[in-house]
Design a protein around this motif. Structure first.
Motif, mmCIF file in Angstrom:
data_model
loop_
_atom_site.group_PDB
_atom_site.id
_atom_site.type_symbol
_atom_site.label_atom_id
_atom_site.label_comp_id
_atom_site.label_asym_id
_atom_site.label_seq_id
_atom_site.Cartn_x
_atom_site.Cartn_y
_atom_site.Cartn_z
ATOM 1 N N GLN A 119 1.964 -9.683 -21.722
ATOM 2 C CA GLN A 119 2.376 -10.282 -20.459
ATOM 3 C C GLN A 119 1.792 -9.516 -19.281
ATOM 4 N N LEU A 120 1.810 -8.181 -19.380
ATOM 5 C CA LEU A 120 1.256 -7.366 -18.300
ATOM 6 C C LEU A 120 -0.241 -7.596 -18.154
ATOM 7 N N GLU A 121 -0.945 -7.649 -19.288
ATOM 8 C CA GLU A 121 -2.385 -7.886 -19.226
ATOM 9 C C GLU A 121 -2.694 -9.252 -18.627
ATOM 10 N N ALA A 122 -1.883 -10.259 -18.969
ATOM 11 C CA ALA A 122 -2.094 -11.598 -18.424
ATOM 12 C C ALA A 122 -1.881 -11.602 -16.915
ATOM 13 N N GLY A 128 -6.941 -10.850 -10.905
ATOM 14 C CA GLY A 128 -8.391 -10.780 -10.805
ATOM 15 C C GLY A 128 -8.866 -9.427 -10.300
ATOM 16 N N PRO A 129 -10.158 -9.286 -10.122
ATOM 17 C CA PRO A 129 -10.715 -8.008 -9.665
ATOM 18 C C PRO A 129 -10.154 -7.611 -8.302
ATOM 19 N N SER A 130 -10.131 -6.309 -8.069
ATOM 20 C CA SER A 130 -9.632 -5.798 -6.799
ATOM 21 C C SER A 130 -10.488 -6.308 -5.639
ATOM 22 N N THR A 131 -9.814 -6.674 -4.578
ATOM 23 C CA THR A 131 -10.515 -7.158 -3.390
ATOM 24 C C THR A 131 -10.536 -6.098 -2.288
ATOM 25 N N ALA A 132 -10.259 -4.847 -2.645
ATOM 26 C CA ALA A 132 -10.228 -3.774 -1.661
ATOM 27 C C ALA A 132 -11.635 -3.462 -1.174
ATOM 28 N N LEU A 133 -11.729 -3.133 0.101
ATOM 29 C CA LEU A 133 -12.980 -2.675 0.694
ATOM 30 C C LEU A 133 -12.849 -1.193 0.983
ATOM 31 N N ALA A 134 -13.958 -0.489 0.997
ATOM 32 C CA ALA A 134 -13.917 0.937 1.297
ATOM 33 C C ALA A 134 -15.261 1.356 1.847
#
Length: 215
Positions: A119-122, A128-134
């Protein structure tokens, strides 16, 4: 009921022990309590329990807890009772038969302990992939008490939340004199830009390096 011990006498055939019938009555009573309260069936973990439909009315012992606290799939060690549909958790090793006859509120379903992990993996996959900017920004103070400078930050939008740090990537950058003079600094997101506003406690001149991330 306390355990009933069979008196075997002081020596063979000395006539001081329990008569055979009395001895068997004690044995039967002990077995009745054993099967009604403390079944002698143990398994290593919850995943090793059989299907509850095949063990209706039985109590089994799970020797080891598995899973993570407060996460789906956590299964505690202790006694479990099968009602034919689910495994019901009775507690962590009761000491008397009367204790395991009490069914607590809540039902533990007979699912594999890995169900919680799945359930956690789902959930992670759904995010989805992280949308963080740095990135890194260098702003330049021109012998003043404050600076207001806009730098490029591709992907930035005005609705993002920004975290900034005045420490550079290298240890040699962290104790620059200009860094030590900073009194306050903020960063404001825009469309593909990030505007830094900094104030200093003394007249400051030169470049200042910041790390930033946005979510």
């Amino acid at each position: 009921m306390a355990r009933q011990n069979i008196n075997v006498g002081a020596a063979p055939n000395d006539g001081t022990g329990d008569p055979l019938r009395n001895a068997m009555i004690k044995a039967n009573a002990n077995f009745v309590e054993l099967y009604a309260g403390k079944d002698a069936v143990t398994v290593a973990n919850f995943a090793a329990l059989p299907a509850p439909a095949t063990t209706t009315g039985e109590r089994w012992w799970v020797l080891n807890s598995t899973g993570v606290w407060l996460m789906p799939g956590r299964r505690n060690k202790g006694a479990y009772y099968s009602d034919g549909v689910d495994w019901i958790y009775l507690g962590d090793f009761p000491q008397a038969a009367a204790e395991v006859t009490l069914t607590p509120v809540g039902i533990v379903t007979a699912t594999d302990v890995q169900a919680g992990v799945a359930q956690l993996e789902a959930a992670i996959a759904a995010i989805g992939p992280s949308t963080a900017l740095a990135g890194e920004a260098i702003i330049t103070a021109a012998n003043g008490f404050e600076v207001n400078q806009t730098v490029a930050a591709v992907g930035m939008t005005a609705t993002k939340k920004v975290i900034i740090s005045s420490a550079g990537y290298l240890d040699s950058d962290e104790n620059d004199a200009e860094m030590l003079d900073i009194a306050d600094v903020s960063a404001f997101p825009g469309t593909d830009t990030l505007t830094f506003v900094a104030s200093f406690s003394t007249l400051t001149n030169g470049p200042l390096k910041f790390n930033w991330s946005a979510f």
